[in-house]
Design a protein around this motif. Structure first.
Motif, PDB file in Angstrom:
ATOM      1  N   ALA A  45       5.099   4.470   1.922  1.00 56.72           N
ATOM      2  CA  ALA A  45       5.254   3.431   1.778  1.00 56.72           C
ATOM      3  C   ALA A  45       5.177   2.726   3.488  1.00 56.72           C
ATOM      4  CB  ALA A  45       6.599   3.159   1.452  1.00 56.72           C
ATOM      5  N   PRO A  46       4.522   2.512   3.991  1.00 52.19           N
ATOM      6  CA  PRO A  46       4.000   1.295   4.693  1.00 52.19           C
ATOM      7  C   PRO A  46       4.979   0.666   5.314  1.00 52.19           C
ATOM      8  CG  PRO A  46       2.217   1.058   3.983  1.00 52.19           C
ATOM      9  CD  PRO A  46       2.888   2.371   3.272  1.00 52.19           C
ATOM     10  N   GLU A  47       5.636   0.509   6.920  1.00 52.50           N
ATOM     11  CA  GLU A  47       6.656  -0.684   7.376  1.00 52.50           C
ATOM     12  C   GLU A  47       6.072  -2.006   7.038  1.00 52.50           C
ATOM     13  OE1 GLU A  47       9.747   2.173   7.053  1.00 52.50           O
ATOM     14  OE2 GLU A  47       7.619   2.166   8.851  1.00 52.50           O
ATOM     15  N   PHE A  48       4.396  -1.657   7.795  1.00 54.66           N
ATOM     16  CA  PHE A  48       3.623  -2.597   8.060  1.00 54.66           C
ATOM     17  C   PHE A  48       1.986  -3.016   7.189  1.00 54.66           C
ATOM     18  CE2 PHE A  48       7.257  -2.884  11.414  1.00 54.66           C
ATOM     19  CZ  PHE A  48       7.562  -4.114  11.909  1.00 54.66           C
ATOM     20  N   TRP A  49       1.328  -3.775   7.192  1.00 51.92           N
ATOM     21  CA  TRP A  49      -0.150  -3.713   7.271  1.00 51.92           C
ATOM     22  C   TRP A  49      -0.778  -4.571   7.570  1.00 51.92           C
ATOM     23  CZ3 TRP A  49      -1.800  -5.596   1.696  1.00 51.92           C
ATOM     24  CH2 TRP A  49      -3.703  -6.045   1.983  1.00 51.92           C
ATOM     25  N   GLN A  50      -1.508  -3.847   7.898  1.00 56.51           N
ATOM     26  CA  GLN A  50      -2.356  -4.662   8.758  1.00 56.51           C
ATOM     27  C   GLN A  50      -3.952  -4.672   7.653  1.00 56.51           C
ATOM     28  OE1 GLN A  50      -5.580  -3.108  11.664  1.00 56.51           O
ATOM     29  NE2 GLN A  50      -4.058  -4.473  13.330  1.00 56.51           N
ATOM     30  N   PHE A  51      -3.633  -6.038   7.072  1.00 57.36           N
ATOM     31  CA  PHE A  51      -5.295  -6.246   6.480  1.00 57.36           C
ATOM     32  C   PHE A  51      -6.081  -7.150   7.289  1.00 57.36           C
ATOM     33  CE2 PHE A  51      -2.493  -9.826   6.752  1.00 57.36           C
ATOM     34  CZ  PHE A  51      -2.897 -11.085   6.594  1.00 57.36           C
ATOM     35  N   VAL A  52      -6.061  -7.722   7.666  1.00 60.71           N
ATOM     36  CA  VAL A  52      -7.757  -8.215   8.437  1.00 60.71           C
ATOM     37  C   VAL A  52      -7.579  -7.439  10.071  1.00 60.71           C
ATOM     38  CG1 VAL A  52      -6.699 -10.832   8.943  1.00 60.71           C
ATOM     39  CG2 VAL A  52      -9.039  -9.922   8.243  1.00 60.71           C
ATOM     40  N   GLY A  53      -8.907  -7.908   9.947  1.00 64.12           N
ATOM     41  CA  GLY A  53      -9.410  -7.638  12.007  1.00 64.12           C
ATOM     42  C   GLY A  53      -9.719  -8.740  12.417  1.00 64.12           C
ATOM     43  N   SER A  54     -10.325  -9.497  11.677  1.00 71.08           N
ATOM     44  CA  SER A  54     -11.063 -10.927  12.497  1.00 71.08           C
ATOM     45  C   SER A  54     -10.679 -11.563  12.212  1.00 71.08           C
ATOM     46  CB  SER A  54     -12.672  -9.913  12.329  1.00 71.08           C
ATOM     47  OG  SER A  54     -13.708 -11.676  12.750  1.00 71.08           O
ATOM     48  N   PRO A  55     -10.247 -12.452  12.961  1.00 72.95           N
ATOM     49  CA  PRO A  55     -11.159 -12.838  14.226  1.00 72.95           C
ATOM     50  C   PRO A  55      -9.772 -12.122  15.288  1.00 72.95           C
ATOM     51  CG  PRO A  55     -10.137 -15.587  13.347  1.00 72.95           C
ATOM     52  CD  PRO A  55      -9.903 -14.113  12.409  1.00 72.95           C
ATOM     53  N   LEU A  56      -8.519 -11.950  14.051  1.00 73.95           N
ATOM     54  CA  LEU A  56      -7.439 -11.737  15.087  1.00 73.95           C
ATOM     55  C   LEU A  56      -6.848 -11.128  14.139  1.00 73.95           C
ATOM     56  CD1 LEU A  56      -5.910 -12.086  17.754  1.00 73.95           C
ATOM     57  CD2 LEU A  56      -4.258 -13.932  16.175  1.00 73.95           C
ATOM     58  N   ASP A  57      -6.473  -9.822  14.698  1.00 72.37           N
ATOM     59  CA  ASP A  57      -5.438  -8.462  13.949  1.00 72.37           C
ATOM     60  C   ASP A  57      -4.299  -8.980  13.099  1.00 72.37           C
ATOM     61  OD1 ASP A  57      -7.206  -6.802  14.499  1.00 72.37           O
ATOM     62  OD2 ASP A  57      -6.274  -5.669  15.969  1.00 72.37           O
ATOM     63  N   PRO A  89       0.810  -1.353  -0.075  1.00 69.79           N
ATOM     64  CA  PRO A  89      -0.022  -0.206   0.262  1.00 69.79           C
ATOM     65  C   PRO A  89       0.821   1.659  -0.305  1.00 69.79           C
ATOM     66  CG  PRO A  89      -0.665  -1.581   1.588  1.00 69.79           C
ATOM     67  CD  PRO A  89       0.573  -1.769   1.348  1.00 69.79           C
ATOM     68  N   ARG A  90       0.225   2.191  -0.879  1.00 65.97           N
ATOM     69  CA  ARG A  90       1.548   3.760  -0.675  1.00 65.97           C
ATOM     70  C   ARG A  90      -0.282   4.570  -0.407  1.00 65.97           C
ATOM     71  NH1 ARG A  90       6.144   3.862  -2.376  1.00 65.97           N
ATOM     72  NH2 ARG A  90       7.025   1.465  -2.987  1.00 65.97           N
TER      73      ARG A  90
END
Length: 298
Positions: free
Chosen positions: A180-192, A174-175
């Motif tokens: 340019a993030p070092e980390f991408w959180q792509f889902v939040g369920s059932p666990l981030d 992602p940009r």
């Protein structure tokens, strides 16, 4: 693209089998420690102790209230994590607006940015040499709430199309707002769940304050150069970078300074990773994908 896998947890998550997370390929874990000027996460110590014992790369985060005192919030966070933080520990400011805006109320974009800078500076003073970054959304970045040059952990959820690590790893980095993030959180369920755009070894080096070692940069020599089966250190550098980003179609590493079928197949895989298809993804390299391969954040 080289990545590593991770999770983040808070009091909302119960006890974790950290050894199983490690066996399943999780390399890092971030744990909520505090919020605002006084609140502490009730499961922080349990979570962070378990993650460290499993050998994961660890860190923690503080949920921000930019309409309160940055100094007091930093003090709350520092006190919460001091006994657990050490070399290789990563600190995050969780900068998110509540849906009703109560934690941003009365603050302008420039005031929030100044608040973020003050919080980061206080935590950096408390933990010299340890990484301090910001977890934040596209809207916060677009609003100018985050100073430049700060490590980013970016949440954005594509939905069912990307709800597993393999699916996330196939997506382009992602940009948001050109960053340019070092980390991408792509889902939040059932666990981030998040991916980091470094291998586990590179991430451990980075978290420890070092710079991950990468092959030397080689300027683009021109497309015609690649049509002549040359023997050159440029080919070796290309080989090493293609392996590093996970586009490895080599059967062996013999003669890696001579262009061969493995180089062509690997580079075409890289061009597809960059979003090209059909004839546009075919050998030889072009200047855009070459520079992106050599300098991953461009």
């Amino acid at each position: 693209m080289t990545t590593s896998r991770g999770i983040d947890v808070s009091a909302y998550q119960g006890p974790q089998d950290w050894a199983k997370h490690k066996r399943d390929g999780v390399a890092f874990a971030f744990v909520k420690a505090s919020e605002g000027q006084h609140s502490r996460d009730s499961r922080y110590a349990t979570h962070i102790t378990g993650a460290k014992a499993a050998g994961l790369i660890v860190g923690s985060y503080h949920f921000a209230w930019p309409n309160q005192s940055a100094a007091s919030e930093a003090e709350n966070y520092i006190a919460a994590v001091r006994s657990h933080a050490g070399p290789g520990y990563v600190h995050w400011l969780d900068l998110e607006r509540y849906s009703d805006g109560r934690n941003y109320k009365g603050r302008s974009a420039s005031q929030i940015k100044a608040w973020v800078a003050a919080w980061i500076a206080a935590v950096e003073r408390a933990f010299p040499g340890q990484r301090v970054g910001v977890y934040t959304s596209a809207s916060d970045l677009a609003s100018g709430h985050v100073p430049s040059g700060v490590p980013l952990w970016y949440p954005a959820y594509p939905g069912s199309a990307v709800d597993s690590y393999p699916e996330a790893e196939k997506r382009a980095r992602p940009r948001p707002s050109g960053r340019a993030p070092e980390f991408w959180q792509f889902v939040g369920s059932p666990l981030d769940r998040s991916v980091c755009y470094m291998s586990a070894a590179e991430l451990r080096t980075w978290a420890g304050g070092g710079t991950p070692t990468r092959p030397k940069y080689e300027p683009f020599p021109g497309a015609s150069w690649f049509t002549m089966g040359r023997k050159s250190p440029i080919v070796a550098a290309m080989h090493d970078r293609l392996v590093a980003v996970g586009c490895n179609r080599y059967q062996s590493s013999k003669n890696k300074d001579v262009i061969g079928s493995g180089d062509k197949a690997s580079y075409e895989a890289w061009q597809r990773e960059c979003g090209y298809s059909g004839a546009a993804a075919k050998w030889p390299p072009g200047p855009t994908t070459w520079t992106k391969l050599q300098v991953p954040n461009v």
